[in-house]
Design a protein around this motif. Structure first.
Motif, PDB file in Angstrom:
ATOM      1  N   TYR A  70      -8.529   7.055   0.544  1.00  0.00           N
ATOM      2  CA  TYR A  70      -8.783   5.787   1.220  1.00  0.00           C
ATOM      3  C   TYR A  70     -10.281   5.578   1.441  1.00  0.00           C
ATOM      4  N   ARG A 129      -5.658  -0.241   3.457  1.00  0.00           N
ATOM      5  CA  ARG A 129      -6.595  -1.092   2.730  1.00  0.00           C
ATOM      6  C   ARG A 129      -7.347  -1.910   3.771  1.00  0.00           C
ATOM      7  N   THR A 174       0.852  -1.185   0.000  1.00  0.00           N
ATOM      8  CA  THR A 174       0.000   0.000   0.000  1.00  0.00           C
ATOM      9  C   THR A 174       0.892   1.240   0.000  1.00  0.00           C
TER      10      THR A 174
END
Length: 167
Positions: free
Chosen positions: A107, A141, A15
């Motif tokens: 996000y 994530r 990520t």
């Protein structure tokens, strides 16, 4: 490598949060968990077997000035809005609506890390982080948590520490 509670060391795609930590040469540990949709930080800590008091959630708030702020607080606590506003020099702050989180940060809800957002926002960590050398935060994530040294998080996010929780 397997850990208690079904945690596995991730061998999956990195990520933004992980890449940033690596660029800064800050060590971290990846914990993954099975989850199809948003679950709160308490359930994530329970799934991964991580201590609740060492697990933090990332909250996005908007000030009266329309500026955005990031608050990193223990998963079992709530932000004290007056204290949070004072910490960032605002008259007041309010939570950003769930539908706005991705637009503001890049996000999704439940995968919001204090690292690697679209922009560098003022980031405030609750003073309780001083009780730990490392804390657990979202890895950017859903299904990914990171164990990161507090000093590394503060350095990388240019974070400040303040008493911003209620209770």
């Amino acid at each position: 490598m397997d850990f208690p509670g079904g945690i596995k060391m991730a061998k999956e795609a990195k990520t933004n949060a992980m890449r940033i930590l690596e660029r800064q040469k800050i060590p971290y540990q990846v914990l993954t968990y099975e989850c199809g949709e948003f679950i709160d930080g308490i359930h994530v800590a329970d799934l991964t077997g991580t201590p609740r008091d060492q697990s933090y959630k990332t909250l996005i708030m908007e000030g009266k000035s329309r500026a955005y702020y990031v608050f990193v607080v223990p998963i079992e606590k709530e932000v004290d809005r007056k204290a949070a506003a004072k910490a960032v020099g605002e008259k007041s702050v309010d939570m950003v609506h769930v539908k706005e989180i991705q637009k503001v940060t890049g996000y999704v809800r439940g995968g919001c890390s204090p690292l690697g957002m679209k922009k560098q926002y003022v980031t405030v960590f609750d003073e309780s982080v001083r009780n730990f050398e490392e804390i657990y935060v979202s890895g950017g994530r859903i299904g990914v948590s990171l164990k990161v040294p507090v000093e590394g998080l503060l350095k990388t996010t240019r974070g400040v520490v303040a008493d911003v929780t209620a209770g």
